[in-house]
Design a protein around this motif. Structure first.
Motif, PDB file in Angstrom:
ATOM      1  N   CYS A 133      -5.251  -0.678  -4.114  1.00 58.75           N
ATOM      2  CA  CYS A 133      -3.190  -1.024  -4.081  1.00 58.75           C
ATOM      3  C   CYS A 133      -2.767  -2.166  -4.193  1.00 58.75           C
ATOM      4  O   CYS A 133      -3.900  -3.063  -3.641  1.00 58.75           O
ATOM      5  CB  CYS A 133      -2.505   0.000  -2.474  1.00 58.75           C
ATOM      6  SG  CYS A 133      -3.920  -0.251  -1.056  1.00 58.75           S
TER       7      CYS A 133
ATOM      8  N   GLU B  12       4.404   3.942  -7.337  1.00 60.71           N
ATOM      9  CA  GLU B  12       4.980   3.426  -6.624  1.00 60.71           C
ATOM     10  C   GLU B  12       5.030   2.814  -5.276  1.00 60.71           C
ATOM     11  O   GLU B  12       4.623   1.663  -5.275  1.00 60.71           O
ATOM     12  CB  GLU B  12       4.937   5.497  -5.978  1.00 60.71           C
ATOM     13  CG  GLU B  12       4.291   5.163  -5.117  1.00 60.71           C
ATOM     14  CD  GLU B  12       3.594   7.158  -3.978  1.00 60.71           C
ATOM     15  OE1 GLU B  12       4.636   7.830  -4.958  1.00 60.71           O
ATOM     16  OE2 GLU B  12       3.028   6.870  -3.195  1.00 60.71           O
ATOM     17  N   GLU B  13       5.972   2.121  -4.757  1.00 58.02           N
ATOM     18  CA  GLU B  13       6.202   1.115  -3.235  1.00 58.02           C
ATOM     19  C   GLU B  13       6.586   2.824  -2.254  1.00 58.02           C
ATOM     20  O   GLU B  13       7.326   3.145  -2.331  1.00 58.02           O
ATOM     21  CB  GLU B  13       7.015   0.631  -3.315  1.00 58.02           C
ATOM     22  CG  GLU B  13       6.482  -0.711  -4.443  1.00 58.02           C
ATOM     23  CD  GLU B  13       7.523  -1.720  -4.915  1.00 58.02           C
ATOM     24  OE1 GLU B  13       7.359  -3.236  -5.145  1.00 58.02           O
ATOM     25  OE2 GLU B  13       8.808  -1.836  -5.299  1.00 58.02           O
ATOM     26  N   ASN B  14       5.580   2.017  -1.140  1.00 61.53           N
ATOM     27  CA  ASN B  14       6.256   2.427   0.442  1.00 61.53           C
ATOM     28  C   ASN B  14       6.386   1.161   1.806  1.00 61.53           C
ATOM     29  O   ASN B  14       5.844   0.372   0.975  1.00 61.53           O
ATOM     30  CB  ASN B  14       5.173   3.547   0.919  1.00 61.53           C
ATOM     31  CG  ASN B  14       5.087   4.973  -0.195  1.00 61.53           C
ATOM     32  OD1 ASN B  14       5.224   5.571   0.727  1.00 61.53           O
ATOM     33  ND2 ASN B  14       3.835   4.417  -0.926  1.00 61.53           N
TER      34      ASN B  14
ATOM     35  N   ARG C 196       9.639   5.806   1.215  1.00 62.42           N
ATOM     36  CA  ARG C 196       8.828   5.189  -0.487  1.00 62.42           C
ATOM     37  C   ARG C 196       9.630   5.580  -1.744  1.00 62.42           C
ATOM     38  O   ARG C 196      10.858   6.349  -2.071  1.00 62.42           O
ATOM     39  CB  ARG C 196       8.152   6.906  -0.578  1.00 62.42           C
ATOM     40  CG  ARG C 196       7.781   6.761  -1.765  1.00 62.42           C
ATOM     41  CD  ARG C 196       6.970   8.868  -2.133  1.00 62.42           C
ATOM     42  NE  ARG C 196       6.538   8.658  -3.568  1.00 62.42           N
ATOM     43  CZ  ARG C 196       7.422   9.636  -5.048  1.00 62.42           C
ATOM     44  NH1 ARG C 196       8.499   8.850  -4.639  1.00 62.42           N
ATOM     45  NH2 ARG C 196       6.604   9.213  -5.930  1.00 62.42           N
TER      46      ARG C 196
ATOM     47  N   CYS D 103       4.835  -3.460   2.752  1.00 64.46           N
ATOM     48  CA  CYS D 103       5.309  -2.828   1.312  1.00 64.46           C
ATOM     49  C   CYS D 103       3.980  -2.919   0.631  1.00 64.46           C
ATOM     50  O   CYS D 103       2.957  -3.389   0.556  1.00 64.46           O
ATOM     51  CB  CYS D 103       5.651  -3.552   0.017  1.00 64.46           C
ATOM     52  SG  CYS D 103       5.827  -3.061  -1.791  1.00 64.46           S
TER      53      CYS D 103
ATOM     54  N   GLN E 122       1.986  -0.772  -2.794  1.00 64.74           N
ATOM     55  CA  GLN E 122       2.029  -0.345  -3.617  1.00 64.74           C
ATOM     56  C   GLN E 122       0.784   0.595  -4.461  1.00 64.74           C
ATOM     57  O   GLN E 122      -0.258  -0.450  -4.484  1.00 64.74           O
ATOM     58  CB  GLN E 122       2.851  -1.701  -4.759  1.00 64.74           C
ATOM     59  CG  GLN E 122       3.020  -1.487  -6.157  1.00 64.74           C
ATOM     60  CD  GLN E 122       3.021  -2.272  -7.213  1.00 64.74           C
ATOM     61  OE1 GLN E 122       2.524  -3.222  -7.936  1.00 64.74           O
ATOM     62  NE2 GLN E 122       3.931  -3.528  -6.395  1.00 64.74           N
TER      63      GLN E 122
ATOM     64  N   GLU F 203       1.451   5.989  -8.737  1.00 59.84           N
ATOM     65  CA  GLU F 203       1.994   7.508  -8.512  1.00 59.84           C
ATOM     66  C   GLU F 203       1.078   8.676  -9.215  1.00 59.84           C
ATOM     67  O   GLU F 203       0.694   8.459  -9.966  1.00 59.84           O
ATOM     68  CB  GLU F 203       3.172   7.199  -9.378  1.00 59.84           C
ATOM     69  CG  GLU F 203       4.182   8.042  -8.909  1.00 59.84           C
ATOM     70  CD  GLU F 203       5.591   7.796  -9.430  1.00 59.84           C
ATOM     71  OE1 GLU F 203       6.697   8.191  -8.833  1.00 59.84           O
ATOM     72  OE2 GLU F 203       5.760   8.206 -10.157  1.00 59.84           O
TER      73      GLU F 203
END
Length: 136
Positions: free
Chosen positions: A39, A62-64, A90, A111, A113, A116
């Motif tokens: 990540c 995806e990003e959180n 998310r 953040c 990443q 996904e």
């Protein structure tokens, strides 16, 4: 802007720092300093009234976002919602996103990443309790 510093590296770990989070300014990516392969993590701050200077989307990742301090607005495509310290957002692939600081104190966030759909095992489904002498 703070620079991330690698403090210590071993065969199986790396330790890095951005220094004190309070007072951190700008955006700093972590992957290169830690050698991460699963990540990308970044720290970011936005001062009062500022937003990220562009919308963006990701094709595979995806990003959180984890909000550490401050308050703001987050936009995903045409949906806008409030965020504040403790918020976790998310955002899936193939959609536009941006955030803006609406508080007097800076909006500080992490953040994460990652690809996904790539999480195969986690917590106790991927971990096992081991016996190892403590040196702590």
């Amino acid at each position: 802007m703070s620079d991330i510093k690698t403090i210590l590296k071993g065969d199986k770990f790396a330790v890095a720092t951005i220094g004190a989070i309070k007072g951190f300014e700008g955006k700093q990516f972590v992957k290169d300093a830690t050698g991460a392969t699963s990540c990308e993590i970044s720290f970011g701050t936005l001062p009062e009234g500022a937003s990220v200077p562009f919308f963006h989307s990701h094709k595979e990742n995806e990003e959180n976002y984890i909000i550490l301090s401050g308050e703001g607005k987050f936009q995903v495509d045409d949906t806008v919602f409030d965020i504040a310290e403790g918020s976790i957002v998310r955002v899936a692939t193939n959609c536009d996103r941006n955030l803006k600081c609406t508080s007097a104190e800076p909006l500080t966030y992490i953040c994460i990443q990652a690809k996904e759909g790539s999480l195969g095992g986690y917590t106790m489904t991927d971990a096992e309790i081991t016996e190892h002498p403590t040196l702590l």
